[in-house]
Design a protein around this motif. Structure first.
Motif, PDB file in Angstrom:
ATOM      1  N   LEU A 126      10.228  12.762 -35.674  1.00 10.36           N
ATOM      2  CA  LEU A 126      10.152  12.512 -34.239  1.00 10.36           C
ATOM      3  C   LEU A 126       9.705  11.072 -34.054  1.00 10.36           C
ATOM      4  O   LEU A 126       8.702  10.643 -34.622  1.00 10.36           O
ATOM      5  N   ARG A 135      14.399  12.854 -31.813  1.00 10.99           N
ATOM      6  CA  ARG A 135      14.444  13.335 -33.190  1.00 10.99           C
ATOM      7  C   ARG A 135      15.537  12.574 -33.918  1.00 10.99           C
ATOM      8  O   ARG A 135      16.580  12.241 -33.339  1.00 10.99           O
ATOM      9  N   HIS A 167      20.846  16.501 -24.433  1.00  6.26           N
ATOM     10  CA  HIS A 167      20.575  17.788 -23.803  1.00  6.26           C
ATOM     11  C   HIS A 167      20.922  17.795 -22.313  1.00  6.26           C
ATOM     12  O   HIS A 167      21.108  16.757 -21.677  1.00  6.26           O
ATOM     13  N   ASP A 173      15.575  19.506 -24.270  1.00  7.49           N
ATOM     14  CA  ASP A 173      14.809  18.438 -24.914  1.00  7.49           C
ATOM     15  C   ASP A 173      15.527  18.020 -26.182  1.00  7.49           C
ATOM     16  O   ASP A 173      16.689  18.402 -26.412  1.00  7.49           O
ATOM     17  N   GLU A 174      14.835  17.264 -27.005  1.00  8.17           N
ATOM     18  CA  GLU A 174      15.438  16.710 -28.218  1.00  8.17           C
ATOM     19  C   GLU A 174      15.802  17.769 -29.248  1.00  8.17           C
ATOM     20  O   GLU A 174      16.484  17.469 -30.237  1.00  8.17           O
ATOM     21  N   ASN A 175      15.375  19.003 -29.031  1.00  5.96           N
ATOM     22  CA  ASN A 175      15.682  20.076 -29.987  1.00  5.96           C
ATOM     23  C   ASN A 175      16.958  20.841 -29.624  1.00  5.96           C
ATOM     24  O   ASN A 175      17.493  21.558 -30.471  1.00  5.96           O
ATOM     25  N   GLN A 176      17.440  20.706 -28.384  1.00  8.20           N
ATOM     26  CA  GLN A 176      18.491  21.599 -27.893  1.00  8.20           C
ATOM     27  C   GLN A 176      19.759  21.568 -28.745  1.00  8.20           C
ATOM     28  O   GLN A 176      20.327  22.623 -29.053  1.00  8.20           O
ATOM     29  N   PHE A 230      20.054  19.414 -31.670  1.00 11.43           N
ATOM     30  CA  PHE A 230      19.815  18.674 -32.905  1.00 11.43           C
ATOM     31  C   PHE A 230      20.435  19.378 -34.115  1.00 11.43           C
ATOM     32  O   PHE A 230      21.169  18.771 -34.901  1.00 11.43           O
ATOM     33  N   GLU A 231      20.169  20.655 -34.277  1.00 12.97           N
ATOM     34  CA  GLU A 231      20.728  21.382 -35.417  1.00 12.97           C
ATOM     35  C   GLU A 231      22.241  21.517 -35.294  1.00 12.97           C
ATOM     36  O   GLU A 231      22.962  21.457 -36.297  1.00 12.97           O
ATOM     37  N   SER A 263      18.722  12.559 -31.421  1.00  5.59           N
ATOM     38  CA  SER A 263      18.661  13.440 -30.259  1.00  5.59           C
ATOM     39  C   SER A 263      17.505  13.010 -29.365  1.00  5.59           C
ATOM     40  O   SER A 263      16.350  13.341 -29.625  1.00  5.59           O
ATOM     41  N   ARG A 288      15.117  12.614 -25.883  1.00  8.50           N
ATOM     42  CA  ARG A 288      14.626  13.392 -24.742  1.00  8.50           C
ATOM     43  C   ARG A 288      14.776  12.538 -23.486  1.00  8.50           C
ATOM     44  O   ARG A 288      14.376  11.372 -23.470  1.00  8.50           O
TER      45      ARG A 288
END
Length: 206
Positions: free
Chosen positions: A6, A15, A30, A35-38, A40-41, A54, A56
């Protein structure tokens, strides 16, 4: 093994997973409230060797992260959109250089698609490829011949109440008129992401 971290460098909390040198850099953006997790994977799965970035969104709308302000549903604060476009374009340019990326690819959903679309409109070939999932550009963009050669996939729902089909088609027509190569993938639903459009994204990025 790639390092995932991060970071707060270059103006956004984001990320990052560093990819192999000379591989693409892939920005995933996103929607409102994400957020930056939406994604990323999802981005990592789509292009495993790429550098994944990614960010935010830096605007809060009643606690929901966004990339630019609006004054109502589908009504944009155009001054803040211009600010956000310049900031995000600088972010992309800095990280492309830092990671020595071979090409720049973007993917955004909803509000993320909107900031990505406006960067295309304003900056043209800053991106080599872009995926716009359920975008809304509710204004007539200016001509930009530097969009020639950019590959764009737009995915959308025919009954989307947030991004009406006629507005989505107008964006696709605009991009094509500027010389971009445009694919448009529809499903029969609304603003939700369906499996068919994920499959369209996978095909587009192969």
């Amino acid at each position: 093994m790639a390092t995932i971290e991060l970071s707060r460098d270059h103006g956004y909390v984001h990320r990052v997973k560093s990819g192999a040198q000379g591989q693409p850099i892939f920005f995933v953006l996103h929607g409102t409230g994400g957020d930056e997790n939406q994604f990323f994977e999802f981005g990592s799965d789509l292009i495993p060797d790429a550098t994944i970035i990614s960010p935010r969104g830096d605007v809060s709308e009643y606690g929901a992260a966004r990339f630019f302000k609006r004054t109502g549903e589908g009504v944009y604060d155009m001054a803040d959109l211009a600010r956000a476009t310049e900031k995000f374009a600088g972010f992309v340019s800095a990280l492309k250089a830092e990671h020595q990326a071979s090409e720049v690819i973007g993917l955004g959903f909803s509000n993320g698609a909107n900031i990505l679309a406006n960067v295309l409109i304003e900056k043209g070939r800053l991106f080599d490829k872009a995926v716009l999932m359920h975008p809304l550009i509710p204004f007539a963009p200016k001509d930009n011949p530097t969009l020639k050669g950019v590959d764009v996939l737009i995915t959308a729902g025919r009954t989307d109440p947030i991004g009406p089909a006629r507005v989505t088609q107008a964006l696709a027509d605009y991009l094509a008129a500027q010389g971009a190569t445009v694919e448009l993938d529809w499903h029969d639903g609304g603003h939700e992401i369906r499996r068919s459009e994920i499959e369209a994204v996978e095909r587009f990025l192969k």
